[in-house]
Design a protein around this motif. Structure first.
Motif, PDB file in Angstrom:
ATOM      1  N   SER A 415       0.821  -1.212   0.000  1.00 13.93           N
ATOM      2  CA  SER A 415       0.000   0.000   0.000  1.00 13.93           C
ATOM      3  C   SER A 415       0.853   1.259   0.000  1.00 13.93           C
ATOM      4  O   SER A 415       0.401   2.338  -0.316  1.00 13.93           O
ATOM      5  N   ASN A 416       2.131   1.106   0.350  1.00 18.25           N
ATOM      6  CA  ASN A 416       2.973   2.287   0.436  1.00 18.25           C
ATOM      7  C   ASN A 416       3.763   2.539  -0.849  1.00 18.25           C
ATOM      8  O   ASN A 416       4.879   3.024  -0.825  1.00 18.25           O
ATOM      9  N   LYS A 417       3.185   2.172  -1.962  1.00 21.29           N
ATOM     10  CA  LYS A 417       3.780   2.421  -3.281  1.00 21.29           C
ATOM     11  C   LYS A 417       5.011   1.584  -3.544  1.00 21.29           C
ATOM     12  O   LYS A 417       5.802   1.867  -4.451  1.00 21.29           O
ATOM     13  N   ILE A 418       5.213   0.616  -2.743  1.00 17.98           N
ATOM     14  CA  ILE A 418       6.360  -0.248  -2.981  1.00 17.98           C
ATOM     15  C   ILE A 418       5.856  -1.574  -3.529  1.00 17.98           C
ATOM     16  O   ILE A 418       4.866  -2.120  -3.041  1.00 17.98           O
ATOM     17  N   LEU A 511      12.909  -4.379  -5.404  1.00 16.53           N
ATOM     18  CA  LEU A 511      11.980  -3.449  -4.777  1.00 16.53           C
ATOM     19  C   LEU A 511      11.759  -2.311  -5.760  1.00 16.53           C
ATOM     20  O   LEU A 511      12.719  -1.743  -6.291  1.00 16.53           O
ATOM     21  N   TYR A 513       9.890   1.324  -6.079  1.00 16.49           N
ATOM     22  CA  TYR A 513       9.190   2.363  -5.351  1.00 16.49           C
ATOM     23  C   TYR A 513       8.644   3.364  -6.353  1.00 16.49           C
ATOM     24  O   TYR A 513       9.398   3.932  -7.153  1.00 16.49           O
ATOM     25  N   ILE A 515       7.715   6.643  -7.054  1.00 25.79           N
ATOM     26  CA  ILE A 515       7.917   7.961  -6.465  1.00 25.79           C
ATOM     27  C   ILE A 515       6.696   8.825  -6.739  1.00 25.79           C
ATOM     28  O   ILE A 515       6.176   9.505  -5.876  1.00 25.79           O
ATOM     29  N   LEU A 521      11.677   4.001  -8.793  1.00 29.77           N
ATOM     30  CA  LEU A 521      13.050   3.621  -8.505  1.00 29.77           C
ATOM     31  C   LEU A 521      13.055   2.121  -8.234  1.00 29.77           C
ATOM     32  O   LEU A 521      12.255   1.628  -7.455  1.00 29.77           O
ATOM     33  N   TYR A 523      15.422  -1.215  -7.183  1.00 28.91           N
ATOM     34  CA  TYR A 523      16.677  -1.837  -6.768  1.00 28.91           C
ATOM     35  C   TYR A 523      16.517  -3.329  -6.975  1.00 28.91           C
ATOM     36  O   TYR A 523      15.519  -3.928  -6.573  1.00 28.91           O
ATOM     37  N   PHE A 564      27.428 -12.024  -8.159  1.00 27.26           N
ATOM     38  CA  PHE A 564      26.579 -11.057  -7.452  1.00 27.26           C
ATOM     39  C   PHE A 564      26.281  -9.916  -8.395  1.00 27.26           C
ATOM     40  O   PHE A 564      27.169  -9.476  -9.128  1.00 27.26           O
ATOM     41  N   HIS A 566      24.257  -6.123  -8.407  1.00 25.88           N
ATOM     42  CA  HIS A 566      23.403  -5.084  -7.820  1.00 25.88           C
ATOM     43  C   HIS A 566      23.011  -4.115  -8.909  1.00 25.88           C
ATOM     44  O   HIS A 566      23.832  -3.780  -9.767  1.00 25.88           O
ATOM     45  N   LEU A 568      20.575  -0.523  -9.570  1.00 26.01           N
ATOM     46  CA  LEU A 568      19.672   0.517  -9.094  1.00 26.01           C
ATOM     47  C   LEU A 568      19.238   1.323 -10.313  1.00 26.01           C
ATOM     48  O   LEU A 568      20.078   1.835 -11.056  1.00 26.01           O
ATOM     49  N   THR A 590      26.814  -2.985 -10.126  1.00 23.86           N
ATOM     50  CA  THR A 590      28.094  -3.658  -9.913  1.00 23.86           C
ATOM     51  C   THR A 590      27.858  -5.136 -10.037  1.00 23.86           C
ATOM     52  O   THR A 590      26.801  -5.640  -9.687  1.00 23.86           O
TER      53      THR A 590
END
Lengths: 1078, 550
Positions: A415-418, A511, A513, A515, A521, A523, A564, A566, A568, A590
């Motif tokens: 519910s929090n836009k995530i 995740l 989000y 905005i 955004l 990640y 690995f 990552h 964003l 990375t």
């Protein structure tokens, strides 16, 4: 799976004619997809009115309307369905997928979804219906023929053997040309660690069994595969994406599209037969010997199995009147004679034994998979989980592949836009096989053993199964040749093995989000770790290979590979004006790669049969570590004008850790544009002419960084180099072969790509054509150095390769029934070629042999296509005549002469799909035109006189050519001399064959049970399929009787191509599968 | 909501940076799988230089022996008998292992005062370079071992390399004579006997001066007396019998003593010469696995039937040049089972029938008429030697110089050389612990043999004298054919060597093709058009006029 006839619907339509009065009423029903699963969220409108509704979670709807009015059912990705309301109050609709939906959304680099018409570059898509329930467990092999521009080659037909995937040809010869695998948005290691130890590379000479690690994916768990072919498409992946990208969305990764979906369980189960496809067509007229005389040789040029005639066995002193020989174990080595008292004085019948045919068996391949998915009532939470199991028995004794996979994926819109999503998968893949090592037709020539080295050319009169293979005294290998110099194939099967047991965890966590309405955004973290446990072992008492191998070996080592990643990403989407749209993506990433190998190699087995390290006398360490980190930032800008013109600009900067500071960073831009002429030239579009047309152009760049540690010069320490007079080991340190090059830079790749996409004639014909041209500059050459420099190799940047090619995909609907369940027939084909030319290798050298052997391998030579095969040829005189020696054989001229080009001229794949009522029938033909192969399998089969090609052998030959003094050759040689001395053990060029092959890659016949029969069962859908894989092929220009299948990568999964060293036959699979959903 | 975003992004960025620490190290250029050159140890370098040198000498010496019929050559055509890539290993061993490591060793050894290390490295470099000149002609030297500074080293003339090698040998002698701060941990050749090393260095100079035709320099060393004059000072490499980790066996033993028997054939010419002349070394040189060879008489004089399976040429008739010259074709009496020069037939299952290499110099089996099967590890287990330069060789060199003046003058040197060779060879029998040594030739057998050579030499005309000298030189050179190949090109003797089975084998090899790994990679080194290029000291007529026997 095409649409099925829905009986109820037909009946309804029939009633409509008789009902003329109109009265508003409530119509209800269920909408299902083509598999019979309920479709929630389907839009239903009464045409000509404002009333409309949507199906609910279970696909049910109800709407008010009058008889005679038409209901329009529409849903993204499905063809619209119009149904006129009749007398009944129930209208059930089964919708069909519309592959050509205009608004088709494609997943592109970094998971960015774009409309297909906005793309300025080529993307091939392969859906799950082309991947599921296949007889092959290897997703790479299943993709064969299904995407243009993609060349897929099996290392051999062994279950679990490696697979090479090359997109748009080779663009480098020092680095890898294998594409990047992205699974659910994150990198996935797809390398092939074929028994590599201590960084020695894949030694095809000594044996390189090993799976390509995309084998850890269960094809039944794949939702879709997108292939990004060009550099413009892959820019955002940076250097890793330079060879194209295979974007895989698993069912776990696809969990939840934000729409409510009913919980569903899908189960599929298959059983296939796996058998050798390339068994030679042996002749049964002649047996073991040479020049029609009997002998316990490797070769089959012996006397006839008939008693009479010039070649009859009646003339042989070794064969008695009853047609028997002294048993080979009664005349062999003293050890064998002592070990087998029962054969002393025994006789051995002179006859064909068909023992190669009996050596191979039929394997059974079983697959089972279960997929469960569902979501919360509001669609905000969804999940998918699955389990897959594969048990694939090879046709070669001792070969099997077992894999099980479990995976879970989910997604929640909070519910929090995530929005949170993630997948986690576990796979355990176990590949076992007897060893396979290179053979030129004369046992192995490296240090190992090979199950295939001594099977195919077994003389017809030798009984593999009837000759004991183990000495009862010490378990050592025994066989027919009189100095016991051939390792018995059954001994190899029993005593020698390789195994790769891989446990792998991979997945991602993301995740997002939001905005605001325009910006979000993301990640994303990707993890891919596997632990590959390798075993190579052989009991003592073998014949071939090194002394260490003969003494018994056990090598165990673990490869832990960690990736690995990552990422964003900031994504924005804006409308600048009513007609101009704009979006962007900006990201930072990375990535770390680490390959860590540890193990022990033991030799000197003490007690026969015990394969534990304590039972060995000598040990050597296996240890190797390779690490590399890549950091990147990237961005992409997309503009569109009135959905007619699309422009994409992208760029990425990479930093790579294994080069000197100054050469670590590189920026690569790309740009692409897409135009839709049918939108801005009004007259162009017509329903029965051009329906849609798109023109596109793209420019992309990328870079290829070296792996390993090419900058450093090293010193190699050896603690066991020699021994002093007292038997103590002496230590040496030596300057390494590799000259470190601190000036090494990455290779630069640039590509221009143009394409046209069109739909014509009421969308019956769909075309998608691309032309590309690519340049690789600053080529990293693993440059061999004259050892007089003090080094034997260095990596350096010189030279340039150009390549270009065309890909055409076409789909033609020959029959397209307007009714569900009618006859549909469509032809789906692709054609492509890739050409290359080495334009420069720097000032110093004009040829680099980069794969195979230094005197017989694939080379880069200025002015020639990349990868030509070079080796020895028949000596020519000044007038270009072949020269023969006094024995009448061709003289072999040493040197690096071009003996063939392994690159195919072009490839054509033709897929056909028919559907009628509940049946569907599909097949896929593949034709590869041109491309050469140096095949020791074919050479040895004819060179040793085994197949039907060489049954006519009593005549003599005079080879065309001249003698040393220039006069025409007049020396007669017999058949065996020609094939043995010239083809098999003569100039390399005589061992090269044209590899053009036509192949029935896949064929299947399916039946889905009509929904009405399933009403009272728990099944939502149920279908049955009979299918086959590689059911037939013909290598047109290879001697027929050898039945050789050129789909083999004899020097392993790398940049070499066109060589076969008796690496293994190909496989044919056929069987039955069933799929049900609840 | 704004706060949540802030916290979230901080958290995310922090997460990336924190966990990304490991992934964002962008300096990973050092190779963890090896040492760095700064960690080198001079003894470890020297071990490599010494052992690899022996492998180069052994490998090229085998080739020299093959073309001169000491060993069997399996090609009907000289031009293509030895492919360029066949020399890749020797070339790489010579430059990238021996000389490169010798050069890397030198500065650190000099700095530490390890002059004996330096001396060995210098002498080995001089020997290796002149060996390469003798086989390949002009090769890179002054521009060699330049690393990144010169990736295409140009060849130097053989003359210049000889000159440099002589100078380097003199430096080595000076260093041998110096006081080193420490001696090498292992001296594989002379175990720290520096006087012997000096003799070896002078003896290398003898070889070079002989090739250069510098008789006075040769004679001045002889008169100085400080050269290998006694077999005690023989320059040779001692192999071991360990099979794996490491394999220390004589390479030729490893090739021939396998679980499937022999991997190579013996030369019919050499076996026939020794068998028919009752050479006392024959039981040391060859081990017969069989009493009789198809198509000939066995040890009891009974004929053995020809056999198509094991020896198909026993059913064939000899080529015209064999019949004309009276050369034995295909098969020999008394169980000697080998191959003629140029026989390139396929390999029948005769690994346990054919004649194997013996106890000298490979460390195999002594022939005690047991006629058993050779196998992995039998006999001396491979603990033989590779001769580098032997005292007997010096006698034959001196014989050659003497005979240049007057053929008869060579006799004392020839007989001395034979005597040294036989005495040396006889010491090897004990390597084969299981052999019945009662089959060793007696002193009388030896003296009878030497007497017979003496008589034959006296009876022969000048060419005959040269041929006898050459035959005896070749027999004494078993184990390293380098000096035979040099001698054959210097003199053309023996003129009665067994010809190639091919009547038109092409011109004899006067120098070999450059190795593929040099010619294909070095733009300053053009591959030769053929094998008839003569090395600088070979001033004889060009092929095919010379040598006479082809």
């Amino acid at each position: 799976m095409r649409t099925n006839l829905n009986g109820i619907l037909t009946l309804l339509l029939a009633f409509v004619v008789h009902l003329t009065f109109a009265q508003e009423k409530t119509v209800s029903g269920t909408v299902t997809d083509q598999d019979g699963l309920p479709l929630p969220g389907v839009n239903i409108v009464v045409e000509g009115s404002t009333s409309g509704t949507q199906t609910d979670f279970d696909g049910n709807y109800s709407i008010r309307g009058s008889a005679g009015q038409t209901l329009l059912f529409s849903y993204i990705g499905q063809r619209d369905v119009r149904v006129t309301i009749g007398a009944s109050n129930t209208i059930n609709v089964q919708m069909q997928e519309d592959a050509q939906a205009l608004e088709e959304v494609v997943v592109t680099a970094q998971g960015i979804k774009k409309e297909k018409q906005a793309l300025g570059y080529a993307v091939s898509e392969v859906g799950d219906e082309l991947l599921e329930q296949r007889a092959e467990g290897d997703v790479g092999r299943i993709l064969t023929g299904k995407a243009s521009g993609v060349n897929i080659q099996a290392q051999s037909g062994l279950s679990g053997s490696g697979t090479s995937i090359i997109i748009r040809g080779l663009s480098t010869f020092s680095g890898s040309n294998q594409p990047l695998f992205i699974v659910d948005g994150v990198p996935f290691d797809s390398g092939t660690n074929g028994q590599t130890q201590n960084g020695q590379g894949n030694s095809f000479v000594d044996g390189n069994n090993g799976s390509s690690r995309f084998l850890d994916l269960d094809p039944n768990n794949i939702e879709s595969v997108n292939v990004l072919k060009g550099l413009a498409a892959a820019t955002l992946y940076g250097t890793a994406g330079r060879n194209g990208v295979i974007l895989i969305t698993t069912k776990n990764g696809a969990a939840g599209t934000g729409q409510a979906k009913k919980n569903e369980v899908t189960v599929s189960s298959s059983i296939f037969i796996n058998e050798i496809a390339s068994l030679p067509d042996y002749q049964d007229e002649f047996g073991n010997g040479f020049d029609q005389a009997f002998g316990w040789f490797f070769s089959n040029w012996g006397p006839s199995f008939d008693r009479d005639g010039v070649a009859g066995w009646g003339t042989q002193s070794a064969i008695d009147d009853a047609g028997t020989l002294a048993h080979p174990y009664s005349t062999s080595t003293s050890a064998i004679q002592a070990a087998f008292p029962e054969f002393q004085g025994a006789r051995y019948p002179w006859r064909p034994y068909d023992s190669v045919e009996k050596f191979f068996k039929q394997g059974v391949v079983q697959t089972n998979s279960v997929n469960v998915n569902g979501s919360s009532d509001d669609g905000s939470m969804s999940y998918n989980m699955n389990f897959g199991h594969l048990d694939d028995q090879g046709f070669t004794p001792g070969n099997n592949l077992r894999r099980y996979t479990v995976g879970l994926g989910g997604r929640a819109v909070l519910s929090n836009k995530i929005t949170a999503s993630g997948t986690l998968n576990f796979a355990n893949t176990n590949f076992q096989s007897p060893p396979v090592a290179a053979s030129t037709g004369n046992s192995v020539f490296g240090t190992g053993s090979s199950v295939f080295a001594n099977v195919f050319y077994t003389p017809r009169s030798v009984d593999i199964q009837g000759l004991p293979f183990e000495s009862p005294v010490d378990g050592s290998s025994v066989y027919y040749r009189q100095n016991n110099s051939i390792q018995h194939p059954l001994w190899t099967v029993k005593n020698s093995k390789t195994e790769q047991d891989t446990k792998r965890v991979f997945g991602n966590m993301a995740l997002v989000y939001d905005i605001n309405d325009n910006l979000n955004l993301t990640y994303r973290f990707g993890l891919d770790v596997y632990s590959e446990n390798n075993i190579t072992s052989q009991n003592k008492g073998g014949i071939g290979g090194s002394v260490a191998t003969q003494s018994g070996i056990l090598q165990t080592w673990n490869n832990t590979n960690t990736l690995f990643d990552h990422n964003l990403i900031l994504t924005g989407q804006y409308e600048i004006s009513e007609k101009v749209g704009f979006s962007f993506n900006a990201g930072a990433t990375t990535r770390s790669e680490k390959f860590d190998q540890n193990g022990v190699a033991s030799s000197g087995q003490q007690v026969f049969g015990v394969l534990r390290h304590f039972n060995f006398s000598l040990f050597e360490p296996i240890q190797f570590l390779q690490e590399r980190n890549i950091a990147g930032v990237y961005g992409q800008l997309d503009f569109d004008y009135d959905r007619m013109v699309y422009l994409t600009l992208a760029g990425r900067n990479d930093w790579v850790s294994n080069l000197a500071q100054d050469n670590r960073a590189i920026f690569y831009p790309s740009a692409s544009i897409s135009l839709i002429p049918t939108k801005f030239i009004p007259g162009l579009q017509s329903p029965n002419g051009v329906n849609y047309m798109k023109l596109r152009a793209g420019y992309g760049t990328s870079a290829n960084f070296p792996t390993g540690y090419p900058v450093a010069s090293t010193l190699i320490l050896d603690t066991q180099n020699f021994q002093d007079g007292d038997g103590n080991n002496t230590v040496t340190n030596v300057s390494a072969n590799l000259l470190g090059n601190p000036n090494l830079k990455p290779e630069l790749l640039q590509e221009l790509e143009f394409g046209i996409e069109a739909r014509l004639f009421d969308s019956r014909l769909t075309l998608d054509a691309s032309y590309y041209s690519r340049i690789t500059e600053d080529l990293i050459i693993d440059r061999p150095l004259d050892p007089s420099t003090g080094y034997t190799t260095t990596q350096t940047n010189v030279g340039e390769i150009k390549s270009w090619g065309t890909e055409v995909d076409a789909t033609l609907d020959i029959f397209r029934s307007s009714e569900p369940g009618g006859l549909n027939w469509s032809l789906n084909s692709n054609w492509f070629f890739n050409e290359s030319e080495v334009t420069d290798l720097g000032l110093d050298t004009d040829i680099v042999v980069y794969a195979g052997f230094t005197n017989l391998g694939n080379a880069a030579r200025v002015g020639d296509p990349l990868g030509i095969m070079v080796g020895t040829r028949i000596q020519r005189d000044d007038n270009d005549n072949f020269v023969v020696n006094a024995a009448g054989d061709y003289i072999e001229e040493e040197g690096l002469f071009e003996i063939g080009d392994p690159n195919p001229d072009w490839v054509l794949n033709v897929g056909n799909s028919f559907s009628y009522k509940n049946f569907n029938f599909n097949f896929l033909f593949n034709y590869t035109h041109g491309g050469d192969i140096y095949s020791r399998t074919a050479s040895v089969l004819i060179g040793r006189g085994l197949t039907t090609d060489v049954v006519d052998r009593l005549n003599t030959f005079i080879l065309p050519g001249v003698k040393g003094d220039g006069t025409p050759n007049d020396v007669q040689i017999n058949n065996s001399t020609f094939y043995f001395n010239n083809v098999l053990f003569g100039p390399d060029e005589l061992g090269v064959f044209d590899a053009s092959t036509v192949r029935l890659q896949e064929v299947s016949l399916g039946y889905s049970v009509p929904a009405k029969f399933l009403d009272k069962t728990p099944f939502g859908s149920l279908s049955f399929t009979v299918s086959g894989f590689n059911m037939w092929y013909e290598a047109i220009n290879i001697p027929k009787g050898t039945n050789f299948d050129p789909n083999v990568a004899g020097i392993g999964i790398g940049n070499g191509r066109g060589f076969d060293y008796l690496n293994g036959p190909s496989s044919r699979r056929y069987g039955f599968s069933v799929k049900a959903s609840f | 909501m704004k706060n949540i975003f802030k916290y979230l992004s901080i958290g995310l960025l922090g997460g990336v940076l924190f966990t990304g620490c490991e992934t964002s190290n962008l300096d990973l250029t050092e190779n963890p799988n090896a040492l760095t050159p700064a960690q080198a140890d001079p003894d470890f370098y020297l071990n490599e230089v010494q052992v690899r040198f022996a492998r180069v000498v052994e490998s090229l010496g085998e080739t020299g022996a093959e073309v001169t019929r000491i060993e069997w050559m399996g090609s009907r055509n000289y031009q293509n008998a030895y492919s360029p890539s066949g020399f890749d290993v020797s070339w790489e061993d010579a430059y990238q292992e021996v000389i490169k490591n010798a050069r890397d060793l030198t500065p650190i050894a000099q700095e530490a005062g390890l002059t004996h290390h330096v001396a060995i490295a210098q002498l080995i470099e001089a020997y290796t370079m002149t060996l390469l000149v003798d086989y390949f002609g002009d090769v890179p030297y002054s521009e060699a071992i330049g690393g990144a500074d010169n990736l295409n080293p140009a060849p130097d003339s053989g003359t210049d390399i000889y000159t440099a090698a002589l100078a380097l040998t003199d430096q080595a002698i000076a260093n041998f004579n110096s006081n080193a701060l420490a001696d090498p941990a292992i001296d594989f050749y002379y175990d720290g006997d520096w006087d012997a090393w000096v003799k070896a260095a002078n003896t290398l100079k003898l070889r070079l001066h002989l090739n250069l035709g510098n008789t006075s320099a040769f004679n001045s060393i002889i008169s100085g007396g400080n050269y290998i004059a006694s077999t005690d000072d023989d320059w040779q490499f001692q192999w071991g019998s360990n099979q794996v980790q490491p394999d220390t066996r004589h390479p030729n033993y490893a090739q021939n003593y396998t679980v499937t028997g022999g991997g190579d054939y013996a030369s019919i010419w050499m076996m026939n010469l020794m068998d028919t002349s009752d050479d006392p070394r024959i039981r040391y040189y060859y081990y017969r696995q069989n009493e009789g060879t198809p198509g000939s008489n066995d040890i009891d004089g009974d004929p053995v039937a020809p056999n198509e399976e094991t020896l198909d040429c026993s059913l064939q008739s000899p080529p015209a040049q064999y019949t004309a010259g009276g050369f034995p074709f295909c098969t020999l009496d008394n169980g000697y089972w080998g191959r003629n020069h140029g026989n390139d037939s396929g390999i029948p299952p005769d690994g346990l029938l054919r004649t194997a290499v013996g106890v000298y110099p490979q460390g195999g089996q002594f022939d005690d008429n047991s006629f058993g099967e050779t196998s992995l590890g039998t006999g001396g287990g491979g603990a033989g030697i590779t001769p580098v330069i032997l005292a007997s060789t010096v006698d034959f060199w001196r014989a050659e110089l003497a005979m240049n003046g007057s053929p008869a003058a060579g006799k004392p040197f020839i007989l001395a050389g034979i005597d040294k060779s036989i005495m040396k060879v006889q010491t090897f029998a004990s390597l084969d612990a299981t052999a019945d040594l009662s089959f060793e030739p007696s002193a009388t057998d030896v003296s009878d043999f030497i007497a017979s050579i003496d008589a034959a030499f006296d009876a022969a005309d000048d060419e005959g004298k040269w041929n006898i000298m050459a035959e005896q030189f070749f027999v004494a050179l078993k184990g390293n054919g380098h000096d035979a190949y040099n001698f054959y090109r210097r003199t053309g003797y023996p003129t009665n060597l067994e010809p190639n089975l091919e009547p038109n084998p092409g011109a004899f090899i006067r120098s070999f093709f450059y190795p593929a790994n040099a010619a294909n990679t070095n733009s300053s080194l053009a591959q030769k058009s053929g094998v008839t290029d003569q090395v600088f000291w070979d001033t004889n007529p060009s092929s095919p006029t010379f040598p006479v026997a082809n």
